[in-house]
Scaffold this motif. Structure first.
Motif, PDB file in Angstrom:
ATOM      1  N   VAL A  21     -28.349 -27.097  -5.297  1.00 38.55           N
ATOM      2  CA  VAL A  21     -28.229 -27.653  -3.946  1.00 38.55           C
ATOM      3  C   VAL A  21     -29.611 -27.707  -3.315  1.00 38.55           C
ATOM      4  N   ASN A  27     -30.166 -35.360  -7.410  1.00 37.56           N
ATOM      5  CA  ASN A  27     -29.287 -35.371  -6.238  1.00 37.56           C
ATOM      6  C   ASN A  27     -29.463 -36.650  -5.414  1.00 37.56           C
ATOM      7  N   TRP A 164     -20.535 -29.490  -7.055  1.00 44.31           N
ATOM      8  CA  TRP A 164     -21.595 -30.044  -6.229  1.00 44.31           C
ATOM      9  C   TRP A 164     -21.735 -31.553  -6.419  1.00 44.31           C
TER      10      TRP A 164
END
Length: 206
Positions: A21, A27, A164
């Motif tokens: 994260v 991401n 996630w």
């Protein structure tokens, strides 16, 4: 056995989330795919499966080989620099051209890009980043092998990755109203370009 495995798996889950994260090239790509609704499922699957394979490799002891062959990471590092720099240029180009809106189709110009291109980009952003190997193979692998049940720890870390990326990819559509405006896409592409460029510079510096 279960009483030992569950807390260990939860520790692995927490460790995995802590590492993934973070703002990074992988991401950023999943986020953009989710916002544009471009092949979200396959992209999420590639990222999660890649992490699962790397984490498992670390637990199995491949991390030792990687540390003893630094030339491997050097090759990956410079390949990553080139790829990320090129991706940054493409992001800046999209921002400059503008005109993209969230219309359920996939890319600038209103047509979805090919699935193969999305999957290859996801794979490249995952495997051409030495930090991925350091985080998954070495760090998580070391933590897993130092726990009471290494495969339970690994399982928790794998679940963290899956949760996630799924949340990031499919949750991105909650921001759909904002990205109905072309200007929002331009800002996003600039931010993604800057992120990719900064990561590339960081890799080049070692």
């Amino acid at each position: 056995m279960l009483t030992t495995a569950l807390p260990t798996a939860l520790t692995g889950l927490a460790a995995g989330l802590t590492l993934i994260v973070a703002i990074g090239s992988q991401n950023a790509f999943v986020l953009r795919s989710g916002l544009a609704r471009h092949h979200v499922g396959p992209v999420v699957a590639v990222c999660a499966i890649s992490d699962a394979v790397l984490i498992s490799a670390g637990v199995a002891g491949i991390g030792t080989i990687v540390t003893q062959a630094p030339v491997v990471l050097d090759v990956v590092r410079w390949g990553g620099v080139v790829f990320l720099a090129a991706y940054a240029v493409l992001s800046f180009r999209r921002a400059w051209r503008g005109g993209e809106v969230l219309d359920g189709s996939a890319a600038p110009g209103g047509t979805a890009g090919p699935l193969s291109a999305a999957l290859l980009t996801a794979v490249a952003l995952t495997l051409l980043n030495p930090h991925v190997y350091l985080d998954t193979v070495l760090l998580l692998g070391s933590l897993a092998n130092g726990s009471e049940d290494r495969w339970a720890f690994a399982g928790g870390a794998v679940v963290a990755s899956l949760v996630w990326f799924t949340g990031l990819g499919y949750g991105a559509r909650l921001a759909s109203p904002l990205f109905a405006r072309p200007r929002a896409w331009q800002v996003l592409d600039v931010l993604i370009g800057v992120t990719m460029l900064l990561i590339a510079v960081g890799l080049a510096r070692g």
